[in-house]
Design a protein around this motif. Structure first.
Motif, PDB file in Angstrom:
ATOM      1  N   TRP A  29      -4.374   0.193   5.067  1.00  0.00           N
ATOM      2  CA  TRP A  29      -3.593   1.410   5.288  1.00  0.00           C
ATOM      3  C   TRP A  29      -2.176   1.247   4.735  1.00  0.00           C
ATOM      4  O   TRP A  29      -1.656   0.131   4.620  1.00  0.00           O
ATOM      5  CB  TRP A  29      -3.510   1.708   6.786  1.00  0.00           C
ATOM      6  N   GLU A  30      -1.553   2.384   4.456  1.00  0.00           N
ATOM      7  CA  GLU A  30      -0.155   2.432   4.024  1.00  0.00           C
ATOM      8  C   GLU A  30       0.605   3.379   4.940  1.00  0.00           C
ATOM      9  O   GLU A  30       0.049   4.373   5.427  1.00  0.00           O
ATOM     10  CB  GLU A  30      -0.054   2.899   2.575  1.00  0.00           C
ATOM     11  N   ARG A  31       1.873   3.053   5.173  1.00  0.00           N
ATOM     12  CA  ARG A  31       2.711   3.873   6.044  1.00  0.00           C
ATOM     13  C   ARG A  31       3.412   4.918   5.192  1.00  0.00           C
ATOM     14  O   ARG A  31       4.081   4.594   4.202  1.00  0.00           O
ATOM     15  CB  ARG A  31       3.742   2.991   6.746  1.00  0.00           C
ATOM     16  N   ASP A  32       3.254   6.182   5.558  1.00  0.00           N
ATOM     17  CA  ASP A  32       3.837   7.273   4.767  1.00  0.00           C
ATOM     18  C   ASP A  32       4.417   8.318   5.711  1.00  0.00           C
ATOM     19  O   ASP A  32       3.682   8.993   6.424  1.00  0.00           O
ATOM     20  CB  ASP A  32       2.761   7.903   3.868  1.00  0.00           C
ATOM     21  N   GLY A  33       5.741   8.421   5.692  1.00  0.00           N
ATOM     22  CA  GLY A  33       6.392   9.426   6.531  1.00  0.00           C
ATOM     23  C   GLY A  33       6.134   9.261   8.008  1.00  0.00           C
ATOM     24  O   GLY A  33       5.997  10.243   8.743  1.00  0.00           O
ATOM     25  N   GLY A  34       6.054   8.023   8.478  1.00  0.00           N
ATOM     26  CA  GLY A  34       5.837   7.781   9.903  1.00  0.00           C
ATOM     27  C   GLY A  34       4.390   7.834  10.326  1.00  0.00           C
ATOM     28  O   GLY A  34       4.093   7.697  11.524  1.00  0.00           O
ATOM     29  N   GLU A  35       3.467   8.017   9.390  1.00  0.00           N
ATOM     30  CA  GLU A  35       2.048   8.079   9.711  1.00  0.00           C
ATOM     31  C   GLU A  35       1.271   7.089   8.850  1.00  0.00           C
ATOM     32  O   GLU A  35       1.658   6.791   7.726  1.00  0.00           O
ATOM     33  CB  GLU A  35       1.504   9.502   9.463  1.00  0.00           C
ATOM     34  N   TRP A  36       0.151   6.613   9.393  1.00  0.00           N
ATOM     35  CA  TRP A  36      -0.746   5.773   8.616  1.00  0.00           C
ATOM     36  C   TRP A  36      -1.641   6.638   7.749  1.00  0.00           C
ATOM     37  O   TRP A  36      -2.203   7.624   8.226  1.00  0.00           O
ATOM     38  CB  TRP A  36      -1.619   4.915   9.525  1.00  0.00           C
ATOM     39  N   THR A  37      -1.757   6.283   6.492  1.00  0.00           N
ATOM     40  CA  THR A  37      -2.690   6.962   5.600  1.00  0.00           C
ATOM     41  C   THR A  37      -3.582   5.926   4.936  1.00  0.00           C
ATOM     42  O   THR A  37      -3.135   4.819   4.610  1.00  0.00           O
ATOM     43  CB  THR A  37      -1.962   7.775   4.504  1.00  0.00           C
ATOM     44  N   TYR A  38      -4.835   6.295   4.758  1.00  0.00           N
ATOM     45  CA  TYR A  38      -5.777   5.387   4.120  1.00  0.00           C
ATOM     46  C   TYR A  38      -5.313   5.087   2.704  1.00  0.00           C
ATOM     47  O   TYR A  38      -4.991   5.992   1.938  1.00  0.00           O
ATOM     48  CB  TYR A  38      -7.170   6.023   4.100  1.00  0.00           C
ATOM     49  N   ALA A  39      -5.278   3.823   2.336  1.00  0.00           N
ATOM     50  CA  ALA A  39      -4.838   3.421   1.003  1.00  0.00           C
ATOM     51  C   ALA A  39      -5.884   3.818  -0.033  1.00  0.00           C
ATOM     52  O   ALA A  39      -7.060   3.500   0.105  1.00  0.00           O
ATOM     53  CB  ALA A  39      -4.607   1.909   0.956  1.00  0.00           C
ATOM     54  N   THR A  40      -5.454   4.517  -1.068  1.00  0.00           N
ATOM     55  CA  THR A  40      -6.367   4.975  -2.105  1.00  0.00           C
ATOM     56  C   THR A  40      -6.660   3.897  -3.135  1.00  0.00           C
ATOM     57  O   THR A  40      -7.517   4.087  -3.990  1.00  0.00           O
ATOM     58  CB  THR A  40      -5.799   6.209  -2.812  1.00  0.00           C
ATOM     59  N   GLN A  41      -5.951   2.781  -3.066  1.00  0.00           N
ATOM     60  CA  GLN A  41      -6.225   1.628  -3.912  1.00  0.00           C
ATOM     61  C   GLN A  41      -6.547   0.425  -3.027  1.00  0.00           C
ATOM     62  O   GLN A  41      -6.184   0.394  -1.856  1.00  0.00           O
ATOM     63  CB  GLN A  41      -5.012   1.287  -4.788  1.00  0.00           C
ATOM     64  N   GLY A  42      -7.214  -0.558  -3.609  1.00  0.00           N
ATOM     65  CA  GLY A  42      -7.457  -1.789  -2.879  1.00  0.00           C
ATOM     66  C   GLY A  42      -6.178  -2.591  -2.766  1.00  0.00           C
ATOM     67  O   GLY A  42      -5.216  -2.376  -3.513  1.00  0.00           O
ATOM     68  N   PRO A  43      -6.121  -3.552  -1.856  1.00  0.00           N
ATOM     69  CA  PRO A  43      -4.899  -4.330  -1.663  1.00  0.00           C
ATOM     70  C   PRO A  43      -4.489  -5.139  -2.886  1.00  0.00           C
ATOM     71  O   PRO A  43      -3.315  -5.485  -3.019  1.00  0.00           O
ATOM     72  CB  PRO A  43      -5.228  -5.240  -0.474  1.00  0.00           C
ATOM     73  N   ALA A  44      -5.429  -5.447  -3.784  1.00  0.00           N
ATOM     74  CA  ALA A  44      -5.071  -6.242  -4.962  1.00  0.00           C
ATOM     75  C   ALA A  44      -4.494  -5.403  -6.087  1.00  0.00           C
ATOM     76  O   ALA A  44      -3.940  -5.947  -7.043  1.00  0.00           O
ATOM     77  CB  ALA A  44      -6.282  -7.021  -5.477  1.00  0.00           C
ATOM     78  N   THR A  45      -4.607  -4.089  -5.995  1.00  0.00           N
ATOM     79  CA  THR A  45      -4.024  -3.217  -7.026  1.00  0.00           C
ATOM     80  C   THR A  45      -2.850  -2.397  -6.487  1.00  0.00           C
ATOM     81  O   THR A  45      -1.996  -1.975  -7.264  1.00  0.00           O
ATOM     82  CB  THR A  45      -5.088  -2.274  -7.604  1.00  0.00           C
ATOM     83  N   ALA A  46      -2.811  -2.164  -5.170  1.00  0.00           N
ATOM     84  CA  ALA A  46      -1.681  -1.432  -4.589  1.00  0.00           C
ATOM     85  C   ALA A  46      -0.430  -2.312  -4.637  1.00  0.00           C
ATOM     86  O   ALA A  46      -0.468  -3.491  -4.269  1.00  0.00           O
ATOM     87  CB  ALA A  46      -1.999  -1.041  -3.140  1.00  0.00           C
ATOM     88  N   ARG A  47       0.668  -1.741  -5.087  1.00  0.00           N
ATOM     89  CA  ARG A  47       1.934  -2.478  -5.171  1.00  0.00           C
ATOM     90  C   ARG A  47       2.987  -1.787  -4.311  1.00  0.00           C
ATOM     91  O   ARG A  47       3.668  -0.876  -4.768  1.00  0.00           O
ATOM     92  CB  ARG A  47       2.399  -2.573  -6.624  1.00  0.00           C
ATOM     93  N   PRO A  48       3.117  -2.211  -3.061  1.00  0.00           N
ATOM     94  CA  PRO A  48       4.143  -1.609  -2.195  1.00  0.00           C
ATOM     95  C   PRO A  48       5.532  -1.921  -2.710  1.00  0.00           C
ATOM     96  O   PRO A  48       5.759  -2.952  -3.356  1.00  0.00           O
ATOM     97  CB  PRO A  48       3.883  -2.276  -0.838  1.00  0.00           C
ATOM     98  N   GLY A  49       6.449  -1.007  -2.440  1.00  0.00           N
ATOM     99  CA  GLY A  49       7.832  -1.221  -2.848  1.00  0.00           C
ATOM    100  C   GLY A  49       8.631  -1.921  -1.772  1.00  0.00           C
ATOM    101  O   GLY A  49       8.171  -2.108  -0.640  1.00  0.00           O
ATOM    102  N   GLU A 173      -9.029   8.764   8.618  1.00  0.00           N
ATOM    103  CA  GLU A 173      -9.646   8.361   7.374  1.00  0.00           C
ATOM    104  C   GLU A 173      -9.330   6.897   7.110  1.00  0.00           C
ATOM    105  O   GLU A 173      -8.275   6.397   7.456  1.00  0.00           O
ATOM    106  CB  GLU A 173      -9.136   9.222   6.221  1.00  0.00           C
ATOM    107  N   GLY A 174     -10.254   6.222   6.463  1.00  0.00           N
ATOM    108  CA  GLY A 174     -10.041   4.822   6.145  1.00  0.00           C
ATOM    109  C   GLY A 174     -11.199   4.267   5.356  1.00  0.00           C
ATOM    110  O   GLY A 174     -12.153   4.951   5.084  1.00  0.00           O
ATOM    111  N   GLY A 175     -11.138   3.018   5.010  1.00  0.00           N
ATOM    112  CA  GLY A 175     -12.213   2.424   4.241  1.00  0.00           C
ATOM    113  C   GLY A 175     -12.035   0.931   4.130  1.00  0.00           C
ATOM    114  O   GLY A 175     -11.007   0.385   4.484  1.00  0.00           O
ATOM    115  N   PRO A 176     -13.068   0.266   3.656  1.00  0.00           N
ATOM    116  CA  PRO A 176     -12.988  -1.176   3.554  1.00  0.00           C
ATOM    117  C   PRO A 176     -11.929  -1.631   2.589  1.00  0.00           C
ATOM    118  O   PRO A 176     -11.731  -1.028   1.548  1.00  0.00           O
ATOM    119  CB  PRO A 176     -14.394  -1.578   3.099  1.00  0.00           C
ATOM    120  N   ALA A 177     -11.227  -2.691   2.959  1.00  0.00           N
ATOM    121  CA  ALA A 177     -10.205  -3.250   2.077  1.00  0.00           C
ATOM    122  C   ALA A 177     -10.904  -4.072   1.006  1.00  0.00           C
ATOM    123  O   ALA A 177     -11.183  -5.247   1.185  1.00  0.00           O
ATOM    124  CB  ALA A 177      -9.235  -4.108   2.878  1.00  0.00           C
TER     125      ALA A 177
END
Length: 222
Positions: A29-49, A173-177
């Protein structure tokens, strides 16, 4: 014709009742505007700032629509208060190991915890996770099986009768990492299996074959 007949079968499978089988796995999951949202990319491609918050939740869910969100505080300022700014970026990581009902037999979930990862500017979410929550374990399809050694065994296994589904108020919403590149530097000795693309493809194939047989039978009778 075959696809037309197969579609209702697939629809019934996708709309399984509450008591249907689910899967036990880590979701990302990723934190967006105070809420958890399901990450649309896998952890190996998502690049948090720098200043971002990511989360991982271990739970049983029937499909990606009912995966449970990480629980507890997820405030970057509080999590990373003791990590001074400097080279690279700081990423807050929330780890929710789930409930006793989520746990495989014989395992007890650790207490949920948070950590602040300092990683390079180009680091991925998997890099941040690896820095603060080793050992990680992936299976041969790159499904994330274990964080900080939990659970000790298993990976995305099916759970019968819906007995371990998430509690009320925890659905989202969510999915396997899962991500092919996420396995770098991780232990990949886990058992294969779980809610992978292969499983979905198998269901589609079985439905299509059954529909084809039905169509052939009707054709002979005609």
């Amino acid at each position: 014709m075959v696809l037309a007949l197969a579609a209702p079968l697939l629809g019934l499978w996708g709309a399984a009742p509450a008591a249907a089988d689910g899967y036990r796995y880590w979701s990302f999951w990723e934190r967006d505007g105070g809420e958890w949202t399901y990450a649309t990319q896998g952890p190996a491609t998502a690049r948090p700032g720098d200043g971002d918050t990511i989360g991982f939740r271990f739970a049983v869910s029937q499909n990606t629509r009912d995966a449970a969100r990480p629980r507890g505080a997820a405030d970057f300022a509080a999590i990373c208060a003791g990590t001074p700014d400097g080279d690279g970026k700081r990423v807050a990581v929330v780890l929710d190991f789930g409930t006793a009902r989520d746990a495989p037999g014989g395992d007890r979930p650790p207490r949920s915890r948070t950590a602040c990862a300092r990683v390079g500017d180009d680091a991925t979410a998997a890099d941040a996770l690896a820095q603060v929550a080793k050992p990680l374990r992936y299976d041969s399809t790159a499904l994330l099986c274990a964080i900080a050694g939990y659970p000790r065994a298993g990976c995305g296994e099916q759970v019968g009768d819906g007995a371990d589904s998430p509690g009320a108020g925890e659905t989202a919403e969510g999915g396997p990492a899962k991500d092919e590149a996420a396995r770098d530097g991780a232990d990949d000795s886990a058992d294969d299996g779980g809610p992978s693309a292969g499983l979905i493809g198998g269901v589609v194939a079985v439905a299509a074959l059954g529909a084809a047989a039905l169509w052939q039978a009707r054709r002979r009778r005609g």
